[in-house]
Structures are given as structure tokens and as C-alpha cells.
Design a protein around this motif. Structure first.
Motif, PDB file in Angstrom:
ATOM      1  N   GLN A 430       0.837  -1.206   0.000  1.00 34.81           N
ATOM      2  CA  GLN A 430       0.000   0.000   0.000  1.00 34.81           C
ATOM      3  C   GLN A 430       0.874   1.260   0.000  1.00 34.81           C
ATOM      4  N   ASN A 431       1.989   1.222   0.749  1.00 36.75           N
ATOM      5  CA  ASN A 431       2.901   2.366   0.768  1.00 36.75           C
ATOM      6  C   ASN A 431       3.499   2.624  -0.612  1.00 36.75           C
ATOM      7  N   ALA A 436       3.939   5.993  -5.383  1.00 37.05           N
ATOM      8  CA  ALA A 436       3.788   6.147  -6.832  1.00 37.05           C
ATOM      9  C   ALA A 436       2.911   7.351  -7.147  1.00 37.05           C
ATOM     10  N   ALA A 437       1.835   7.502  -6.378  1.00 36.90           N
ATOM     11  CA  ALA A 437       0.935   8.640  -6.608  1.00 36.90           C
ATOM     12  C   ALA A 437       1.626   9.958  -6.267  1.00 36.90           C
ATOM     13  N   ALA A 438       2.459   9.960  -5.211  1.00 39.71           N
ATOM     14  CA  ALA A 438       3.129  11.193  -4.789  1.00 39.71           C
ATOM     15  C   ALA A 438       4.263  11.575  -5.730  1.00 39.71           C
ATOM     16  N   GLY A 440       4.543  11.199  -9.073  1.00 39.77           N
ATOM     17  CA  GLY A 440       4.150  11.818 -10.330  1.00 39.77           C
ATOM     18  C   GLY A 440       5.179  11.566 -11.414  1.00 39.77           C
ATOM     19  N   GLY A 441       4.979  12.130 -12.568  1.00 41.05           N
ATOM     20  CA  GLY A 441       5.942  11.998 -13.653  1.00 41.05           C
ATOM     21  C   GLY A 441       6.081  10.574 -14.155  1.00 41.05           C
ATOM     22  N   GLY A 442       7.130  10.352 -14.932  1.00 44.43           N
ATOM     23  CA  GLY A 442       7.338   9.046 -15.562  1.00 44.43           C
ATOM     24  C   GLY A 442       7.626   7.954 -14.566  1.00 44.43           C
ATOM     25  N   MET A 443       8.437   8.278 -13.512  1.00 46.57           N
ATOM     26  CA  MET A 443       8.793   7.246 -12.549  1.00 46.57           C
ATOM     27  C   MET A 443       7.572   6.803 -11.752  1.00 46.57           C
ATOM     28  N   GLY A 444       6.744   7.753 -11.325  1.00 48.89           N
ATOM     29  CA  GLY A 444       5.536   7.406 -10.581  1.00 48.89           C
ATOM     30  C   GLY A 444       4.574   6.602 -11.425  1.00 48.89           C
ATOM     31  N   LYS A 445       4.437   6.968 -12.702  1.00 49.07           N
ATOM     32  CA  LYS A 445       3.544   6.221 -13.594  1.00 49.07           C
ATOM     33  C   LYS A 445       4.062   4.794 -13.795  1.00 49.07           C
ATOM     34  N   SER A 446       5.382   4.652 -13.945  1.00 47.47           N
ATOM     35  CA  SER A 446       5.962   3.317 -14.140  1.00 47.47           C
ATOM     36  C   SER A 446       5.724   2.425 -12.931  1.00 47.47           C
ATOM     37  N   LEU A 447       5.912   2.992 -11.727  1.00 47.13           N
ATOM     38  CA  LEU A 447       5.690   2.229 -10.515  1.00 47.13           C
ATOM     39  C   LEU A 447       4.215   1.868 -10.377  1.00 47.13           C
ATOM     40  N   MET A 448       3.328   2.777 -10.715  1.00 46.16           N
ATOM     41  CA  MET A 448       1.896   2.493 -10.644  1.00 46.16           C
ATOM     42  C   MET A 448       1.516   1.399 -11.644  1.00 46.16           C
ATOM     43  N   ASP A 449       2.154   1.395 -12.814  1.00 50.36           N
ATOM     44  CA  ASP A 449       1.900   0.346 -13.806  1.00 50.36           C
ATOM     45  C   ASP A 449       2.294  -1.028 -13.266  1.00 50.36           C
ATOM     46  N   VAL A 450       3.434  -1.073 -12.552  1.00 49.39           N
ATOM     47  CA  VAL A 450       3.873  -2.342 -11.959  1.00 49.39           C
ATOM     48  C   VAL A 450       2.803  -2.883 -11.027  1.00 49.39           C
ATOM     49  N   LEU A 451       2.318  -2.026 -10.130  1.00 49.50           N
ATOM     50  CA  LEU A 451       1.350  -2.465  -9.127  1.00 49.50           C
ATOM     51  C   LEU A 451      -0.019  -2.740  -9.733  1.00 49.50           C
TER      52      LEU A 451
END
Length: 589
Positions: A430-431, A436-438, A440-451
Motif C-alpha cells: 500500500q505504501n 507512486a501517486a506522490a 508523479g511523472g514518468g517514474m511514478g507512472k511506471s511504478l503504478m503500472d507495476v502495481l
């Protein structure tokens, strides 16, 4: 180093021994079991192997010739510090007496003068000493303390009850002395310290595992004109006898004849009277030696068949390197010994997967490994594609590995054991979503895609006809363990579940049903089995119904893979690699 077998056998021929069948005689005619073990040790020493773990049957003469070796080695190597370690004081006294009688009967030209011989040690004029130690059936932790050992003979090691003492003893062994020699010989008595030692020796570079079967003893046979032969040989092998005689021929290049089979049956029916104990006392192969109390949960023959397939398959090995943050995680190529991650099949984009995850101490208090099992799912079964197992991890790092594998093997359903540390793993996942939401940008989107690739198993009671509950993942109780283990047993024994991990298959062999419980016998671990059973439960209750509706069988999926140029039955090295998944997503820079 070179072990002069001819000289040793000449030395043995001067010793007088008390035999079971022939009374007092010289050791001038050795058993086939004795010469086999000595030949194997000579080969090992020639290859700079000085540590031997010998798995034997009963009454094969291995202890007898090992005691002769104790004396010989101290005679020919001056200044040796040795130890003879037994399981009980009774055996210590008996073996000390045997060595004393060996020396008394030796001609002068073969004997080194004796300085002292008492219950503690045998001391020779060439300054070699053999200490007598008792491992005991219970923990003491004092073996080997205050001694630097260059020769060791441990006998009936399967009865030793002192794990700390064994560690102390091993720590005292010399590592470079060219005359060093360490022997542990024992029958098998279930899955214990000796079993662990034997498995380690099989895999080690500087150790050698030696199995000595009863069929190497030339006296374990009856003549064709003997009444025993006519009673117990009917010209036909039973299905199980066919299996292990075939294994003996394949593994050891020895063909069992009818006279040996007649002896085997006579010994079992009129002597041991229990087939499981017969396998323990007179094992046909090493796999038959280690038996368990209780009833085996998984079919032993099915595990053996799966093991033969698993040993032929290619796989890739990796290990994780963890940093302070998830995005620092690296999955790097490794060797089999150092690896924590084994991959048999790389991810397929449109494949369906189930993931079982068991944190250390999740399903029980003594299972100390974090384990993840990934299976590719089809309407008609499961196929193992990936396994992660280690005891050197934290719960938050376990969550990262889950996120990584669920991101690599997209379209996956995760079933996580939530007892104990499982809740901490869920919190970390959950963290990761919050981070990932905090970001933002490409790295946050990539991490959100993983999850986002990972779905959670939704818990339900079997008697709940209205649908799933609000709970996610799995909490193991005696009832739910029965449920998930039954799924796994059914799939495996029906041939619907392909298992490629030899370590998982070894664990499956140790699972027993004892009364109302299903668990690993003795001190064995079942982390890999529990993680696999969690995956099976998710498959049975959530994923398989969807795949049946889609008619996505194994043949249909493989045909589609082939049509699209994805030959994924065996690991292929290329762009689609678990190891560079994070890099491809741009997370691990």
C-alpha cells in the motif's frame, strides 16, 4: 592426495574381527560394500575432496572398515589429531574396545607403539592421537571445543541430537592440512541433521556424498537351489520393485538379479515385516532411505517422476540486490549456489499467472524462509515459471520482490499469507502505491503500472454461496490449510500441475499427514510447498473458472505463443528478461 588402497587392504588383512556369520577371522576378504566405499573415498581424495558423508544400509560392514581406517590413518600420518565421535557412550566403549583388539592382534611390523589408551583417547608414539567423543542424543554444544581436528570419524550421525555441537565440531576441522580426512557414516532415520548433511554433500564442491546400497553386499543373495529362493521368487517383480530396480540400474549401473530379489523379500517378510522400515534399514536407492512417520501426503512415485523431468530442464539464476528504496532494487544474474530467484520461463504479455507468497514465519513459527511461487495458469492446469526463496530478507523487501515479479509476470493474481508478518507486507505494498501517486511523472507512472498488473486473491468461505467477502489474501488455519493442500495434491497427482523446482519436490516428499495435521516431518521446512499451495488456491477459486470460459488451455496458449514467435517453454535469454524488467520500465536507473 593419494590413498594407497593396496597398502590399506594389506593392513586390514592383518586385523582380526568378530563377524556375525563366521565368528573370529582376519579381515582379509572384504565385502563389496566395504571396497566400494573405500574406492569412492580414494577417488575423492585424488580430486582433493577430504569430507565424506556416507549413507548406508544395515550390516554392510562400513563401520567396521572405518574403524580399521581410523587406526591406519593415525599409524601412517604422524602428529595427527583425530576424533572418533559416537552417538552414545555404549558405542564409544564398544568401538574403543574394538580398536584395542585390532592393535593387540597386529604383527609388530604393522604396529606403532602405544603410549596410552583410555576412555578419552588413544595416543601413539608417532604423536598421533585419537580422541573419543560422544555426540549424544540431546543438545550439549560442547563437541570439538578446545581441539584442532585433522581426522574425524563420526558414526551413526542420524542419531545425534546436538545441532550446536555438530556446528562446533565442524568449526574445529583443519582446512588445508594435506592429510586431513573427515568421515560421517550412518543409516538414515528420517529427515534430520544427517539428511541435511547428505544433501549438502551432494551439492558441495569440497564434499562427497556416498550411497552404499544393500545390493553391494555379495552375501545378500540366496542360491537358486535354496528353499528361500523357491519360496520368495515367483519370476515376476511387483510394480514398486520394477521401479526401484530400474532406478538402481540407471543410477548405479547395477542390475538386480532374482537371487537378490529372493533375499530382499525373505528379509522383509520374515525379518523386518514392514516395508517402510525395510526401505530405511536396507534402502535400494538414496531416495528410499529417508522415511517419515505418518503417511506421505504427496505420492512419492509422482514426485520421483517429476524430479526426473525437472533435472533435465534449463533455468536461469538471479539474486536481488536491495537499496534504501524500491526503485533501487536490482535483480542480477547469479550462480545456482548464490541465487534467490530461479526462472524457467520468461514473462509472456498475454499469459495468465497465479502467485503464491509466504512470508517467513507466516504459516508457522519455525518456517524461516520468504518464498514466492509463480505459475502460468491455463484452463487445464498450472506450470511453474518462477521461484523465489531466501531467509535473508525483511518484510518490506519481500513486498518489493512481490511487486517486481507481479509487474514482470503481468495479468497475475496474488495470494499472500497474511498471518504474522503478512500484514506488514500488505502495508508496504500500500505504501508503494502511495509513493507512486506522490512521485508523479514518468517514474511514478511506471511504478503504478507495476502495481496495477497485480490482482489480489479475494478471500471467501467455501460455504459462502453469496460471493466473496471483503477480505483479501489468505489466513492459514487447520481448515484452510487442508483446503489449499488438497487443491495442490489433486492438481499435482492428476498431472495438471507441472513442478520444475527440485527443491520444491524435495520439500513435497517430506510432507506427511499425521492424524489431523498436514505438515513437514521432523525439522524440515515447507515454505516452498505453502507458497505453491497458496497459488493453487487462487487458481482453483478465481482464475481457472475464467480460463475455462475463455477455453484457454495449455495447447491453445502454446500454439498462440508459437504463432507469435514466443517459444517460452524453456528460458530464453533475450530482451524479455525478469532481471531487466525494472530497467525496461525506467524505474531502476
Amino acid at each position: 592426495m593419494r590413498f594407497n588402497l593396496k597398502q590399506f587392504y594389506h593392513f586390514c588383512s592383518q586385523l582380526k574381527i568378530e563377524t556375525k556369520e563366521q565368528g573370529l577371522k582376519r579381515m582379509d576378504t572384504l565385502l563389496g560394500t566395504q571396497t566400494y566405499v573405500m574406492d569412492e573415498m580414494a577417488k575423492g581424495l585424488a580430486e582433493d575432496v577430504h569430507f565424506f558423508v556416507i549413507l548406508k544400509g544395515r550390516q554392510l560392514g562400513i563401520t567396521t572398515i572405518s574403524l580399521a581406517l581410523d587406526l591406519y590413518w593415525h599409524f601412517v600420518h604422524a602428529g595427527l589429531q583425530g576424533t572418533l565421535t559416537t552417538d552414545t557412550e555404549e558405542n564409544r566403549d564398544m568401538f574403543r574396545s574394538t580398536l584395542g583388539m585390532y592393535m593387540e592382534g597386529l604383527p609388530k611390523e604393522f604396529r606403532i607403539p602405544l603410549v596410552a589408551h583410555n576412555r578419552n583417547q588413544l595416543s601413539l608414539k608417532n604423536r598421533s592421537r585419537l580422541f573419543y567423543q560422544v555426540a549424544g542424543l540431546r543438545a550439549k554444544g560442547s563437541l570439538g571445543r578446545g581441539k584442532a581436528i585433522t581426522y574425524l570419524h563420526g558414526t551413526e550421525t542420524s542419531s545425534w541430537g546436538d545441532e550446536e555441537g555438530l556446528a562446533s565440531l565442524l568449526a574445529s576441522l583443519a582446512e588445508t592440512n594435506p592429510d586431513r580426512l573427515y568421515i560421517f557414516e550412518s543409516t538414515a532415520r528420517g529427515f534430520n541433521m544427517f539428511h541435511d548433511m547428505y544433501v549438502t554433500a551432494k551439492r558441495a564442491r569440497t564434499q562427497r556424498a556416498i550411497f552404499c546400497g544393500w545390493w553391494r553386499n555379495q552375501f545378500y543373495s540366496v542360491p537358486a537351489d535354496d528353499p528361500i529362493y523357491k519360496t520368495y521368487w515367483d519370476g515376476k517383480l511387483s510394480p514398486e520393485e520394477k521401479e526401484w530396480t530400474k532406478d538402481i540400474k540407471k543410477l548405479y549401473q547395477v542390475e538386480i538379479n532374482s537371487r537378490q530379489m529372493a533375499w530382499w523379500r525373505w528379509k522383509m517378510y520374515e525379518g523386518i515385516k514392514d516395508d517402510q522400515l525395510m526401505y530405511q534399514e536396507f534402502p535400494p536407492t538414496e531416495d528410499y532411505a529417508f522415511i517419515m512417520t505418518g503417511t506421505s501426503f504427496f505420492s512419492t512415485s509422482r514426485c520421483t517422476d517429476a524430479m526426473k523431468i525437472a533435472k533435465k530442464l534449463n533455468c536461469d539464476y538471479y539474486r536481488y540486490s536491495m537499496g534504501a528504496n524500491f526503485q533501487d532494487t536490482q535483480c542480477i544474474k547469479s550462480t545456482e549456489r548464490l541465487a534467490t530467484l530461479t526462472v524457467w520461463e520468461e514473462p509472456v504479455d498475454d499469459g495468465w499467472y497465479v502467485i503464491g507468497a509466504d512470508p517467513a514465519y507466516g504459516s508457522s513459527d519455525w518456517k524461516d524462509r520468504f518464498c514466492i511461487q509463480v505459475f502460468r495458469a491455463y484452463a487445464d492446469g498450472l506450470e511453474q515459471v518462477c521461484e523465489f526463496a531466501t531467509s535473508e530478507l525483511n518484510t518490506f523487501q519481500f513486498a518489493w520482490v512481490i511487486a517486481h515479479l507481479a509487474g514482470a509476470y503481468k495479468n497475475s493474481t496474488l495470494n499472500l499469507e497474511v498471518n504474522g508478518p503478512g500484514q506488514a507486507v500488505i502495508n508496504e505494498i500500500q505504501n508503494l502505491k502511495r509513493q507512486a501517486a506522490a512521485m508523479g511523472g514518468g517514474m511514478g507512472k511506471s511504478l503504478m503500472d507495476v502495481l496495477a498488473h497485480m490482482r489480489n486473491y479475494m478471500w471467501r468461505r467455501n460455504d459462502n454461496m453469496s460471493g466473496v467477502s471483503n477480505s483479501i489474501h489468505w489466513m492459514t488455519t487447520s481448515q484452510t490449510k487442508e483446503r489449499m493442500m488438497a487443491y495442490m495434491k489433486d492438481y499435482f497427482e492428476r498431472g495438471m500441475m507441472a513442478v520444475y523446482s527440485t527443491e520444491l519436490l524435495e520439500e513435497m516428499k517430506t510432507i506427511i499427514r499425521d492424524g489431523g495435521t498436514i505438515e513437514a516431518s521432523g525439522r524440515n521446512k515447507d515454505d516452498r510447498v505453502i507458497a505453491s499451495a497458496l497459488a493453487c488456491a487462487a487458481y482453483a477459486e478465481q482464475v481457472q473458472p475464467q480460463l475455462i470460459m475463455r477455453r484457454l488451455t495449455r495447447d491453445a496458449a502454446r500454439a498462440k505463443d508459437k504463432q507469435e514467435g514466443k517459444d517460452s517453454a524453456i528460458v530464453q535469454t533475450g530482451q524479455r528478461s525478469v532481471s531487466n524488467y525494472l530497467q525496461r520500465l525506467g524505474i531502476n536507473q
